[in-house]
Scaffold this active site. Structure first.
Site, short mmCIF file in Angstrom:
data_model
loop_
_atom_site.label_atom_id
_atom_site.label_comp_id
_atom_site.label_asym_id
_atom_site.label_seq_id
_atom_site.Cartn_x
_atom_site.Cartn_y
_atom_site.Cartn_z
N ASP A 11 0.79 -1.24 0.00
CA ASP A 11 0.00 0.00 0.00
C ASP A 11 0.83 1.29 0.00
O ASP A 11 0.38 2.31 0.50
CB ASP A 11 -0.97 0.04 1.20
CG ASP A 11 -1.75 -1.25 1.32
OD1 ASP A 11 -2.29 -1.69 0.30
OD2 ASP A 11 -1.80 -1.83 2.42
N LYS A 14 2.54 1.69 -5.33
CA LYS A 14 3.22 1.11 -6.50
C LYS A 14 2.49 1.47 -7.80
O LYS A 14 3.11 1.67 -8.83
CB LYS A 14 3.28 -0.43 -6.39
CG LYS A 14 4.19 -0.93 -5.29
CD LYS A 14 4.22 -2.44 -5.23
CE LYS A 14 2.99 -3.08 -4.65
NZ LYS A 14 2.82 -2.96 -3.21
N GLY A 40 -4.61 -5.09 -3.58
CA GLY A 40 -5.65 -4.18 -4.06
C GLY A 40 -4.96 -2.95 -4.60
O GLY A 40 -4.29 -2.25 -3.87
N HIS A 41 -5.06 -2.71 -5.89
CA HIS A 41 -4.43 -1.55 -6.48
C HIS A 41 -5.49 -0.54 -6.89
O HIS A 41 -6.36 -0.86 -7.70
CB HIS A 41 -3.60 -1.93 -7.71
CG HIS A 41 -2.40 -2.75 -7.37
ND1 HIS A 41 -1.54 -3.25 -8.29
CD2 HIS A 41 -1.92 -3.14 -6.17
CE1 HIS A 41 -0.59 -3.93 -7.68
NE2 HIS A 41 -0.80 -3.87 -6.39
N GLN A 174 2.15 -6.71 -2.51
CA GLN A 174 2.50 -6.66 -1.09
C GLN A 174 3.82 -5.91 -0.89
O GLN A 174 4.08 -4.98 -1.63
CB GLN A 174 2.55 -8.07 -0.48
CG GLN A 174 1.17 -8.69 -0.31
CD GLN A 174 0.65 -9.36 -1.57
OE1 GLN A 174 1.37 -10.12 -2.21
NE2 GLN A 174 -0.56 -9.07 -1.94
N ASP A 280 2.37 14.71 2.08
CA ASP A 280 1.40 15.72 2.50
C ASP A 280 0.68 15.33 3.80
O ASP A 280 0.21 16.19 4.53
CB ASP A 280 0.37 15.95 1.39
CG ASP A 280 -0.26 14.65 0.93
OD1 ASP A 280 0.48 13.67 0.71
OD2 ASP A 280 -1.50 14.59 0.81
P1 IMP Z 1 -2.50 -12.86 2.87
O1 IMP Z 1 -1.54 -12.33 1.86
O2 IMP Z 1 -3.93 -12.64 2.50
O3 IMP Z 1 -2.19 -14.27 3.23
O4 IMP Z 1 -2.28 -12.01 4.21
C1 IMP Z 1 -1.07 -12.03 4.96
C2 IMP Z 1 -0.73 -10.62 5.49
O5 IMP Z 1 -0.41 -9.78 4.38
C3 IMP Z 1 -1.90 -9.93 6.21
O6 IMP Z 1 -1.36 -9.11 7.23
C4 IMP Z 1 -2.52 -9.06 5.11
O7 IMP Z 1 -3.22 -7.95 5.62
C5 IMP Z 1 -1.27 -8.62 4.37
N1 IMP Z 1 -1.51 -8.28 2.96
C6 IMP Z 1 -1.74 -9.12 1.92
N2 IMP Z 1 -1.89 -8.44 0.78
C7 IMP Z 1 -1.72 -7.13 1.09
C8 IMP Z 1 -1.71 -5.93 0.31
O8 IMP Z 1 -1.88 -5.91 -0.92
N3 IMP Z 1 -1.50 -4.77 1.00
C9 IMP Z 1 -1.28 -4.74 2.32
N4 IMP Z 1 -1.27 -5.84 3.10
C10 IMP Z 1 -1.48 -7.02 2.48
MG MG Z 2 -2.78 -2.28 -1.90
#
Ligand code: IMP
Ligand code: MG
Length: 332
Positions: A11, A14, A40-41, A174, A280
């Site tokens: 987050d 990217k 989630g982008h 991630q 900001d």
């Molecule tokens: P999983 O990837 O769903 O198995 O989650 C494992 C950990 O990675 C958890 O703490 C999720 O909240 C975190 N996580 C997985 N994908 C994202 C992402 O795209 N952004 C932020 N945290 C993520």
């Molecule tokens: Mg994201």
């Protein structure tokens, strides 16, 4: 190949860097190289907001968009996203591809993840169970799913047996702090989030040109470990920064930027360019600080913090011209 990596816990923005690079350079491919529908982008394109989970941002720029074999794919989510893009006026025809040796996330994986994954606060999207089966050699590959047939490619053929130069933008999902090996285990995701993860998609080690690291000027983490220290300032940062997950809507915990996490991530990823996002937000709360060697260091001004950070990056061989500080709404 240029690689975009997140140096913290996901987050960091990217998508914005992908958008910038794709205008600056002409790529033939955008490769999503790890993870599944857990990402989630949020992308603003022609004034419209899109949230993608698996399909790489390249689709907005009209280049070949590949979900690599380092990823796990949820077909149900994949087709939903295709529909969402088409509904939003994006022509996806002949642009989106799935590596035939990528593994599949099934409904059983999602069911399991919603129950078992709660302990570490996963997104419940079936990521962990799908990778477990991949490595347990009981998994299902994309090549066996009839509906995916029109999208399947053999990445060896794509990279090496088709004519023309390949210019790939590899987009990690991630971040370093969530990497299966280098993150804070077990509070991690199940894939390889570093630049090395991009190579696992059939690309040779010398394919990498630039590595763009993305970090937030403060840190956020979403999951079940305790992360946010006491103090009203952290809630303020979360509110002003609108720190809610784009996949699950959960509130993200916040903290100051940790210099040691940053240094480790820069070194291990071989970062050549770095973008700090959301400056900001700290400006709005008028607080400038980092954690260095477990101690909080406060700064009198934005400039003082930027100078401190830039000086540290210099010792890691990152040139001043390759360091960018950017605001939420600003393009770099
Ligand atoms: P999983 O990837 O769903 O198995 O989650 C494992 C950990 O990675 C958890 O703490 C999720 O909240 C975190 N996580 C997985 N994908 C994202 C992402 O795209 N952004 C932020 N945290 C993520
Ligand atoms: Mg994201």
């Amino acid at each position: 190949m240029d690689v975009i990596v997140d140096l913290q816990y996901g987050d960091c923005g990217k998508g914005k860097v992908a958008h910038y690079l794709s205008h600056k350079n002409s790529y033939t491919h955008v490769l999503r190289y790890n993870g599944g529908a857990n990402a989630g982008h949020t992308i603003f394109h022609n004034g419209k907001k899109f949230v993608t989970h698996q399909i790489p941002a390249g689709v907005f720029f009209g280049v070949r968009s590949v979900i690599g074999n380092g990823c796990v794919v949820d077909p149900e989510q994949f087709f939903k996203e295709l529909q969402m893009l088409e509904d939003g006026g994006i022509d996806t025809t002949g642009k989106i591809f799935v590596a035939e040796n990528a593994h599949i996330i099934t409904s059983a994986h999602k069911e399991e993840d919603k129950k078992v994954g709660a302990a570490i606060g996963t997104t419940g999207r079936g990521n962990g169970p799908a990778y477990r089966e991949k490595y347990g050699r009981t998994g299902v590959r994309a090549e066996t799913i009839p509906e995916l047939k029109p999208y399947l490619i053999d990445l060896y053929e794509e990279w090496f047996e088709t004519t023309g130069d390949k210019h790939i933008l590899a987009e990690g999902a991630q971040g370093f702090g969530l990497d299966i090996d280098w993150g804070d285990y077990p509070f991690v995701t199940s894939s390889h989030c570093t630049a090395a993860g991009a190579l696992l998609n059939g690309l040779p080690a010398n394919a990498i040109r630039d590595v763009w690291g993305v970090a937030k000027i403060y840190e956020t983490y979403v999951g079940s470990k305790e992360f946010q220290p006491a103090g009203e300032v952290f809630n303020k940062i979360g509110d002003i920064g609108e720190e809610f997950g784009s996949t699950t809507g959960r509130r993200r915990q916040t903290n100051w930027m940790n210099m040691q996490t940053l240094e480790r991530a820069i070194r291990m990823n071989g970062v050549t360019h770095i973008v700090f996002s959301k400056t900001d937000v700290l400006r709005e709360v008028s607080a400038w600080a980092v954690i260095d060697d477990t101690k909080v260091i406060e700064f009198k001004s934005e400039k003082a913090m930027q100078e401190f950070v830039s000086e540290r990056l210099k010792s890691l061989d990152i040139k001043k011209a390759n360091i960018f500080f950017s605001d939420s709404k600003e393009t770099i």
